[in-house]
Design a protein around this motif. Structure first.
Motif, PDB file in Angstrom:
ATOM      1  N   THR A   1       0.834  -1.207   0.000  1.00 61.46           N
ATOM      2  CA  THR A   1       0.000   0.000   0.000  1.00 61.46           C
ATOM      3  C   THR A   1       0.864   1.250   0.000  1.00 61.46           C
ATOM      4  O   THR A   1       1.783   1.376   0.812  1.00 61.46           O
ATOM      5  CB  THR A   1      -0.925   0.020   1.229  1.00 61.46           C
ATOM      6  OG1 THR A   1      -1.812  -1.103   1.164  1.00 61.46           O
ATOM      7  CG2 THR A   1      -1.757   1.292   1.259  1.00 61.46           C
TER       8      THR A   1
ATOM      9  N   HIS B   1      -2.914   4.669  -3.291  1.00 58.14           N
ATOM     10  CA  HIS B   1      -3.981   3.699  -3.064  1.00 58.14           C
ATOM     11  C   HIS B   1      -4.991   4.246  -2.061  1.00 58.14           C
ATOM     12  O   HIS B   1      -6.212   4.151  -2.258  1.00 58.14           O
ATOM     13  CB  HIS B   1      -3.399   2.384  -2.543  1.00 58.14           C
ATOM     14  CG  HIS B   1      -2.553   1.660  -3.535  1.00 58.14           C
ATOM     15  ND1 HIS B   1      -1.300   1.168  -3.239  1.00 58.14           N
ATOM     16  CD2 HIS B   1      -2.759   1.347  -4.844  1.00 58.14           C
ATOM     17  CE1 HIS B   1      -0.787   0.580  -4.297  1.00 58.14           C
ATOM     18  NE2 HIS B   1      -1.660   0.671  -5.285  1.00 58.14           N
TER      19      HIS B   1
ATOM     20  N   LEU C   1      -7.174   6.993  -3.597  1.00 58.72           N
ATOM     21  CA  LEU C   1      -8.262   6.499  -4.444  1.00 58.72           C
ATOM     22  C   LEU C   1      -9.394   5.937  -3.591  1.00 58.72           C
ATOM     23  O   LEU C   1     -10.569   6.132  -3.925  1.00 58.72           O
ATOM     24  CB  LEU C   1      -7.747   5.432  -5.414  1.00 58.72           C
ATOM     25  CG  LEU C   1      -8.794   4.799  -6.344  1.00 58.72           C
ATOM     26  CD1 LEU C   1      -9.528   5.869  -7.137  1.00 58.72           C
ATOM     27  CD2 LEU C   1      -8.153   3.781  -7.278  1.00 58.72           C
ATOM     28  N   GLU C   2      -9.073   5.239  -2.520  1.00 68.28           N
ATOM     29  CA  GLU C   2     -10.118   4.732  -1.622  1.00 68.28           C
ATOM     30  C   GLU C   2     -10.943   5.886  -1.058  1.00 68.28           C
ATOM     31  O   GLU C   2     -12.182   5.799  -0.989  1.00 68.28           O
ATOM     32  CB  GLU C   2      -9.494   3.910  -0.497  1.00 68.28           C
ATOM     33  CG  GLU C   2      -8.936   2.575  -0.965  1.00 68.28           C
ATOM     34  CD  GLU C   2      -8.309   1.775   0.160  1.00 68.28           C
ATOM     35  OE1 GLU C   2      -8.081   0.565  -0.019  1.00 68.28           O
ATOM     36  OE2 GLU C   2      -8.048   2.366   1.229  1.00 68.28           O
TER      37      GLU C   2
ATOM     38  N   LEU D   1      -9.880  -1.145  -1.928  1.00 66.53           N
ATOM     39  CA  LEU D   1      -9.488  -1.469  -3.292  1.00 66.53           C
ATOM     40  C   LEU D   1      -9.064  -2.925  -3.408  1.00 66.53           C
ATOM     41  O   LEU D   1      -8.429  -3.476  -2.501  1.00 66.53           O
ATOM     42  CB  LEU D   1      -8.318  -0.587  -3.745  1.00 66.53           C
ATOM     43  CG  LEU D   1      -8.607   0.868  -4.077  1.00 66.53           C
ATOM     44  CD1 LEU D   1      -7.305   1.560  -4.456  1.00 66.53           C
ATOM     45  CD2 LEU D   1      -9.605   0.983  -5.215  1.00 66.53           C
TER      46      LEU D   1
ATOM     47  N   SER E   1      -7.131  -5.557  -6.385  1.00 66.47           N
ATOM     48  CA  SER E   1      -6.262  -5.378  -7.549  1.00 66.47           C
ATOM     49  C   SER E   1      -6.834  -5.986  -8.820  1.00 66.47           C
ATOM     50  O   SER E   1      -6.364  -5.670  -9.910  1.00 66.47           O
ATOM     51  CB  SER E   1      -4.874  -5.977  -7.267  1.00 66.47           C
ATOM     52  OG  SER E   1      -4.971  -7.314  -6.827  1.00 66.47           O
TER      53      SER E   1
ATOM     54  N   SER F   1      -1.101  -5.624  -4.491  1.00 67.22           N
ATOM     55  CA  SER F   1      -1.951  -4.460  -4.742  1.00 67.22           C
ATOM     56  C   SER F   1      -1.759  -3.963  -6.168  1.00 67.22           C
ATOM     57  O   SER F   1      -0.754  -4.268  -6.823  1.00 67.22           O
ATOM     58  CB  SER F   1      -1.623  -3.346  -3.742  1.00 67.22           C
ATOM     59  OG  SER F   1      -0.260  -2.981  -3.837  1.00 67.22           O
TER      60      SER F   1
ATOM     61  N   ALA G   1       0.594   1.576  -8.789  1.00 65.90           N
ATOM     62  CA  ALA G   1       0.258   2.932  -8.350  1.00 65.90           C
ATOM     63  C   ALA G   1      -0.298   3.777  -9.493  1.00 65.90           C
ATOM     64  O   ALA G   1      -1.183   4.621  -9.289  1.00 65.90           O
ATOM     65  CB  ALA G   1       1.497   3.592  -7.746  1.00 65.90           C
TER      66      ALA G   1
ATOM     67  N   SER H   1      -3.981   3.423  -9.763  1.00 64.44           N
ATOM     68  CA  SER H   1      -4.692   4.141  -8.700  1.00 64.44           C
ATOM     69  C   SER H   1      -4.821   5.615  -9.048  1.00 64.44           C
ATOM     70  O   SER H   1      -5.892   6.215  -8.881  1.00 64.44           O
ATOM     71  CB  SER H   1      -3.951   3.976  -7.366  1.00 64.44           C
ATOM     72  OG  SER H   1      -3.938   2.634  -6.956  1.00 64.44           O
TER      73      SER H   1
ATOM     74  N   SER I   1      -8.223   7.865  -9.670  1.00 61.82           N
ATOM     75  CA  SER I   1      -8.533   9.134  -8.998  1.00 61.82           C
ATOM     76  C   SER I   1      -8.795  10.236 -10.016  1.00 61.82           C
ATOM     77  O   SER I   1      -9.713  11.059  -9.843  1.00 61.82           O
ATOM     78  CB  SER I   1      -7.384   9.527  -8.068  1.00 61.82           C
ATOM     79  OG  SER I   1      -7.266   8.635  -6.983  1.00 61.82           O
TER      80      SER I   1
END
Length: 537
Positions: free
Chosen positions: A174, A178, A181-182, A196, A198, A371, A374, A377, A381
Motif C-alpha cells: 500500500t 492507493h 483512491l479509496e 481497493l 487489484s 496491490s 500505483a 490508482s 482518482s
C-alpha cells in the motif's frame, strides 16, 4: 553376593544421579509441569494409550533419523540403455498437452478477432485493412481510455513509484495513492469508506466469502454473473435463488425461508441478498428502491454488484444510488469496478467503516494478492475527478444510448433484454419463445421456481440452439467489421457456468462518439443483422 552388590553400587549411584539431573533439567523447561501432569493422568486413566504414544514417539524418532533415500548405489537393479536406445526414446516421447486443444469453432473465433495497431479507443486502426473502425466492443463507456490528462498523470506516477507494488496491501504493497483512491471513491459515492482490490473479477468473489460463511443464508438472483457464482460457491453458505430480476419472486423466497425457519425453530443467522445493478449477462437493471424496501422489511443485508452501473448511470456516474436518489449507506456492500467504470484497473467495495475494516483481514484477494500498480490508482482518482467535474460526459453517453435503442428497437428479427438506460446492449435472435437468459414466462408462471435450484422451472423448455446461434452471430460480427464497425459476441465460459445464457451480440456504447457517429455505427449493425438473418431464414 556382597562383593557383587559392592561392584554394582557405583553404577546404580551414577544412574540415580543422572536421572536426578535429567529430572531437574526437565522441570526447568517451560511447560514441563503441564506435560508431566498429562502423562501421569493419561497413564492412570488408560495405560494402553501411554504404550501406544511411546511406540509412536519411537517411530517418529526413527523416521527422522533414518536415511532419506535408499538408492541402490551399486546400480545392479537399474536397466542399462545404450546411447542409441536413449536417443530413440527421447525422439519418440511426446509431452502431454497442458490443456485440451481448441475446437474448430474456437479456432475460428480466435482467428476472427481483429488486431489493433496502436492504442485502443473509440476509433482504433485495424491491422488487416489499415483503416479505422468505430469501436462498439470495448468497455470505454465514458471515453476515459486514452484521456491525455489521465495518461500524463500515469506517466508521472510510473516515474515516481515504478510499475508494480511487489506485495499485498496489508504487508508493504500500500502506498499513498492507493489510500487516496479509496477516499476519492468513498467521497464520490457518499459512503464512510471503501477498499481497493487489484483485480475486478476477484472483487465480488472475495467480498461474498468475507462475510458469508457456512450456515449463513444467501438469496441470489438467477441471472448473476460468473464471478458472483464463484463467490457464492466459495462461501459454502445455504443458497436460495429467485427468478431473474423479479422482486415478487424475491419476496416469495424470503417469506418461505422465514416460514421454514419458524417451522424448524432454527436460530437466526446472517442473511444476505446478492444481485447486480446492471446485469452483465443481459443488461437488465434492478429496481433499487423496491429492493431496499424488501431488504429492510425482511431484515437482510444487501450486496450489490455495480460493476456495469458505476460510472455509467446517474447524472455524474455514481450508479443506481444516484439514478434512483437512494442514499448509498442503505446498500451494505456496494461493489464496483475501477477497470470498467474508470478505465483503470481492479475493483472496490464501498460501505461503512466496519464493513471495509473487516475485509482488510478477511478479504482473500485483498490479503493474498499484490496491490494494483500505483499508476492505475492515480488513473482511477483522475477518472473520479473528471466524472465529478464533467457531467456532460454522462449526458452524451445517455444520449447515445437512446439514439442506439431508437434504431435497434425497430428491428423485427431480434429481441433486446437490456434496460433502455443500460450502456451494454445485448441482442438476441428472435425466436418463438422469448427466452434469453431465462424464459420470461418463468416470471409470469403461476407456479414458482424451486428456490434451491439455480435453474428456473421452465429451463427444460429452452429451445435455442447455442452452436447454431453462435455461428449466426459471428457472421453478423464479421459483416459489421467489414463495414467499419467493431462489435463482439458476448463471451461465455460454456460448460462452466451454472446457467448457460443465450448467445447474444453485446454492444458497448461510449460517450467518446458523437450522436451522429453512434447512429451511423448502429445503422451498420442493423443492416448486418438484417442481411445475415435474411440468409438464414
Amino acid at each position: 553376593m556382597d562383593s557383587a552388590s559392592a561392584t554394582l553400587e557405583p553404577l546404580f549411584a551414577f544412574m540415580a544421579q543422572s536421572l536426578s539431573t535429567l529430572e531437574f533439567a526437565f522441570n526447568k523447561l517451560p511447560g514441563s509441569a503441564v506435560l508431566l501432569r498429562y502423562v501421569k493422568s493419561s497413564h492412570q486413566n488408560d495405560p494402553g494409550r501411554t504404550i501406544l504414544e511411546v511406540i509412536l514417539v519411537i517411530f517418529a524418532i526413527r523416521t527422522l533419523l533414518q536415511s532419506r533415500t535408499r538408492a541402490d548405489r551399486t546400480g545392479k537393479h537399474f536397466i542399462q540403455f545404450s546411447d542409441k536406445e536413449i536417443d530413440e526414446l527421447v525422439d519418440e516421447w511426446t509431452p502431454e498437452a497442458l490443456d485440451t486443444p481448441l475446437t474448430s469453432a474456437e479456432q475460428d473465433d480466435l482467428a476472427a478477432v481483429p488486431v489493433i495497431v496502436g492504442p485502443n479507443g473509440p476509433k482504433p486502426k485495424l491491422a488487416s485493412t489499415g483503416k479505422t473502425a468505430i469501436n462498439l466492443a470495448s468497455f470505454n463507456f465514458t471515453g476515459l481510455a486514452g484521456n491525455e490528462t489521465i495518461k500524463q498523470s500515469a506517466v508521472e506516477t510510473l516515474r515516481k513509484y515504478g510499475l508494480g507494488s511487489c506485495g499485498p496491501p496489508g504487508f508493504y504493497g500500500t502506498v499513498d495513492v492507493h489510500m487516496e483512491l479509496e477516499r476519492d471513491i468513498a467521497d464520490f459515492l457518499g459512503t464512510e469508506a471503501s477498499i481497493l482490490y487489484s483485480q475486478g473479477f476477484s472483487t465480488i468473489s472475495s467480498v461474498i466469502p468475507a462475510f458469508c460463511k457456512r450456515g449463513d443464508i444467501i438469496v441470489a438472483d438467477r441471472g448473476v454473473n460468473f464471478a458472483i457464482h464463484k463467490g457464492i460457491q466459495i462461501s459454502r453458505s445455504t443458497v436460495r435463488w429467485f427468478d431473474h430480476n423479479d422482486l415478487k419472486s424475491l419476496e416469495d423466497v424470503l417469506e418461505s425461508i422465514e416460514k421454514d425457519r419458524k417451522k424448524r425453530r432454527g436460530p437466526l443467522t446472517r442473511r444476505f441478498i446478492i444481485t447486480e445493478g446492471i446485469f452483465e449477462k443481459d443488461g437488465a437493471m434492478v429496481d433499487l428502491p423496491k429492493l431496499i424496501e424488501i431488504k429492510y422489511q425482511h431484515k437482510y443485508r444487501l450486496i450489490l454488484d455495480e460493476s456495469f452501473s458505476f460510472g455509467t448511470v446517474g447524472r455524474t456516474g455514481r450508479g443506481l444510488t444516484e439514478l434512483y436518489n437512494v442514499p448509498a449507506e442503505k446498500v451494505d456492500m456496494l461493489v464496483g469496478s475501477v477497470a470498467i467504470g474508470l478505465c483503470a484497473g481492479g475493483g472496490f467495495c464501498a460501505g461503512s467503516q466496519t464493513v471495509v475494516d473487516h475485509q482488510r483481514i478477511n478479504g482473500t484477494s485483498f490479503v493474498f494478492s499484490a496491490s494494483m500498480p500505483a499508476l492505475l490508482s492515480v488513473s482511477g482518482s483522475e477518472g473520479v475527478n473528471i466524472l465529478r467535474s464533467s457531467p456532460s460526459i454522462l449526458s452524451t453517453l445517455h444520449e447515445n444510448i437512446r439514439a442506439a435503442r431508437a434504431i435497434l428497437d425497430r428491428i423485427d428479427c431480434i429481441s433486446i433484454p437490456s434496460h433502455p438506460a443500460s450502456p451494454i446492449i445485448h441482442i438476441n435472435i428472435r425466436s418463438q419463445s422469448s427466452s434469453t437468459l431465462h424464459p420470461i414466462s418463468a416470471v409470469l408462471s403461476s407456479k414458482p421456481s424451486n428456490p434451491t435450484s439455480p435453474l428456473p422451472r421452465e429451463a427444460n423448455t429452452w429451445d435455442w440452439d447455442i452452436e447454431n446461434e453462435e455461428r449466426i452471430l459471428q457472421d453478423v460480427v464479421e459483416e459489421a467489421l467489414a463495414q467499419g464497425v467493431m462489435i463482439t459476441k458476448a463471451k461465455r465460459l460454456r460448460g462452466q457456468e451454472t446457467i448457460e445464457p443465450r448467445p447474444s451480440i453485446r454492444l458497448a456504447l461510449t460517450s467518446a462518439l458523437t450522436k451522429k457517429e453512434t447512429e451511423k455505427a448502429v445503422t451498420v449493425v442493423k443492416s448486418a443483422l438484417i442481411k445475415v438473418l435474411a440468409k438464414r431464414r
